[in-house]
Design an enzyme around this catalytic site. Structure first.
Site, short mmCIF file in Angstrom:
data_model
loop_
_atom_site.label_atom_id
_atom_site.label_comp_id
_atom_site.label_asym_id
_atom_site.label_seq_id
_atom_site.Cartn_x
_atom_site.Cartn_y
_atom_site.Cartn_z
N THR A 11 40.90 -69.11 79.92
CA THR A 11 39.92 -69.61 78.95
C THR A 11 38.63 -69.38 79.36
O THR A 11 37.60 -69.47 78.45
CB THR A 11 40.40 -71.25 79.19
OG1 THR A 11 41.55 -71.60 78.68
CG2 THR A 11 39.20 -72.16 78.35
N ASP A 55 45.76 -64.41 78.81
CA ASP A 55 45.85 -65.98 78.79
C ASP A 55 46.97 -65.89 79.91
O ASP A 55 48.15 -65.09 80.01
CB ASP A 55 46.71 -66.65 77.60
CG ASP A 55 46.69 -67.93 77.66
OD1 ASP A 55 47.36 -68.36 78.72
OD2 ASP A 55 46.00 -68.59 76.65
N SER A 56 46.64 -66.71 81.16
CA SER A 56 47.66 -66.64 82.27
C SER A 56 48.96 -67.06 82.15
O SER A 56 49.85 -66.87 82.95
CB SER A 56 46.93 -67.36 83.30
OG SER A 56 47.16 -68.64 83.27
N THR A 87 43.97 -71.15 83.91
CA THR A 87 44.41 -72.39 84.74
C THR A 87 45.68 -72.61 84.62
O THR A 87 46.60 -73.03 85.93
CB THR A 87 43.57 -73.37 84.19
OG1 THR A 87 44.00 -73.74 82.97
CG2 THR A 87 42.06 -73.59 84.53
N ASP A 88 46.58 -72.21 83.64
CA ASP A 88 48.07 -72.25 83.52
C ASP A 88 48.90 -71.75 84.69
O ASP A 88 49.81 -72.40 85.02
CB ASP A 88 48.57 -71.90 82.26
CG ASP A 88 48.19 -72.69 81.16
OD1 ASP A 88 47.57 -73.84 81.25
OD2 ASP A 88 48.08 -72.37 79.93
N ARG A 220 64.75 -78.09 92.37
CA ARG A 220 63.74 -79.02 92.27
C ARG A 220 64.73 -80.34 92.23
O ARG A 220 65.13 -80.69 91.40
CB ARG A 220 62.95 -78.98 90.96
CG ARG A 220 61.97 -77.65 91.21
CD ARG A 220 60.95 -77.88 89.98
NE ARG A 220 59.88 -79.10 90.35
CZ ARG A 220 58.93 -79.09 89.61
NH1 ARG A 220 58.70 -78.58 88.45
NH2 ARG A 220 58.13 -80.27 89.66
N GLN A 252 60.70 -83.35 93.25
CA GLN A 252 60.08 -83.41 92.04
C GLN A 252 58.76 -84.46 92.03
O GLN A 252 58.04 -84.49 91.00
CB GLN A 252 61.11 -83.96 90.97
CG GLN A 252 62.19 -83.17 90.44
CD GLN A 252 63.18 -83.71 89.76
OE1 GLN A 252 62.94 -84.43 89.07
NE2 GLN A 252 64.40 -82.81 89.63
N1 ASN Z 1 45.87 -71.05 78.55
C1 ASN Z 1 44.78 -70.85 79.08
C2 ASN Z 1 45.19 -69.78 80.45
O1 ASN Z 1 45.83 -70.17 81.32
C3 ASN Z 1 44.48 -71.97 79.82
C4 ASN Z 1 43.04 -72.18 80.91
O2 ASN Z 1 42.70 -71.26 81.51
N2 ASN Z 1 42.29 -73.18 80.81
O3 ASN Z 1 44.92 -68.54 80.58
#
Ligand code: ASN
Length: 316
Positions: A11, A55-56, A87-88, A220, A252
């Site tokens: 992102t 996108d991750s 972030t994902d 898990r 979990q």
């Molecule tokens: N979907 C995005 C990613 O992981 C989410 C982000 O970076 N905030 O690339």
């Protein structure tokens, strides 16, 4: 001070498109230039952009290797590293870098954003500035800089899907790095690792299938280490043991971790040599299983690797 910035996507460097946010070349590069021009960053920043930017959600273990290789290749030319990442799956990549970068002698700071740099009110510039600062000042190891906090790279998890302060991590006495005499890269060859979450009345057919088709499993389980003790569960975990497929169990519950042996309802796991993942995150358990399978060839050596605290992934 020379800092290598490895931009992978996410992102932080996205633009709005008719299909939603998508990575765009030049966004992170422009932001770094603006920080240098305003005097907020005094370092000499070399930017390495991985292609394609992703996108991750698209990241695979092969991407962890590419990032690690890039950091390793520039090890003599940089005093610190920043990795900009979505972030994902940021927690997986941070954990993988801890295990792959053997003998790391500098800070590697992984960061990202919840809103793109191209959107008003973005958290991207603040995170980027803080990550560049941390790359010049932190202790050696892989750390995640997010919303003003520096978190242990092997203990971090994404805990919020929209807040700026989106990551949480327990602390550890052990630095987030793989100690070695010389800088090098630990081998990683992507493996088939399955993840099975127990539920009341689980569909153990899925677990049985995973045992027959995967090289390693993450289980898990509930609370401090319980799972339904059924004939089907016993058959599946027994077959994993017989096939010499390592299985690691994690809780979990996001906090507190496991203590296999507290309850009789954990006996099915102990009887079948399931490794106690203690208070490791599920993300780190998955990464550690990938590395255990890659680095070691025997069942026993793989289980031993999983049991030992390698990079501070266990706090307890
Ligand atoms: N979907 C995005 C990613 O992981 C989410 C982000 O970076 N905030 O690339």
């Amino acid at each position: 001070m020379r800092i290598l910035l490895v931009h992978t996507g996410g992102t932080i460097g996205m633009c709005d498109t008719p299909n939603g946010f998508a990575p765009m070349a030049g966004v992170v590069e422009d932001a770094v230039q603006s920080l240098i021009a305003s005097g907020e960053c005094a370092a000499d920043v070399m930017i390495h952009t991985l292609e394609p930017l992703i996108d991750s959600a698209q990241a695979t273990p092969a991407d962890w290797i590419r990032v690690a290789q890039c950091i390793h290749d520039a090890s003599d030319a940089s005093n610190g590293v920043v990795v900009t990442h979505g972030t994902d799956t940021l927690a997986y990549t941070a954990g993988a870098l801890c295990l792959l970068l053997a003998g790391l002698d500098k800070p590697v700071i992984v960061t990202g954003a919840m809103l793109p740099l191209t959107v008003a009110g973005s958290d991207g510039l603040g995170n980027l500035r803080a990550a560049l600062d941390a790359a010049g000042a932190s202790k050696p190891g892989v750390w995640v800089q997010f919303a003003g906090r520096l978190l242990h790279g092997a203990r971090v998890r994404k805990s919020h899907s929209s807040a700026f302060d989106a990551f949480a991590a327990e602390t550890s006495e052990v630095a987030p790095l793989f100690a070695a005499d010389h800088a090098g890269l630990n081998a990683l060859s992507p493996q088939k690792v399955g993840v099975f979450s127990v539920t009341p009345g689980p569909c153990t057919d899925v677990l049985a299938f995973a045992v027959d088709h995967c090289d390693g499993l993450v289980l898990r389980c509930y609370g401090s280490g319980t799972a339904p003790d059924t004939l089907e569960m016993r058959a599946a975990l027994g077959r994993a043991r017989q096939r010499k497929i390592p299985v690691i169990a994690v809780s979990q519950c996001p906090e507190g971790g496991m203590k296999l042996g507290t309850y009789a309802a954990g006996q099915v796991m102990r009887d079948n040599n399931v490794v106690d993942g203690r208070d490791m995150t599920p993300e780190m358990a998955y990464v550690k299983m990938q590395v255990a399978l890659s680095l070691h060839s025997t069942y026993q050596a793989r289980c031993d690797f999983l049991v030992q605290n390698q990079v501070g992934e266990f706090g307890l």
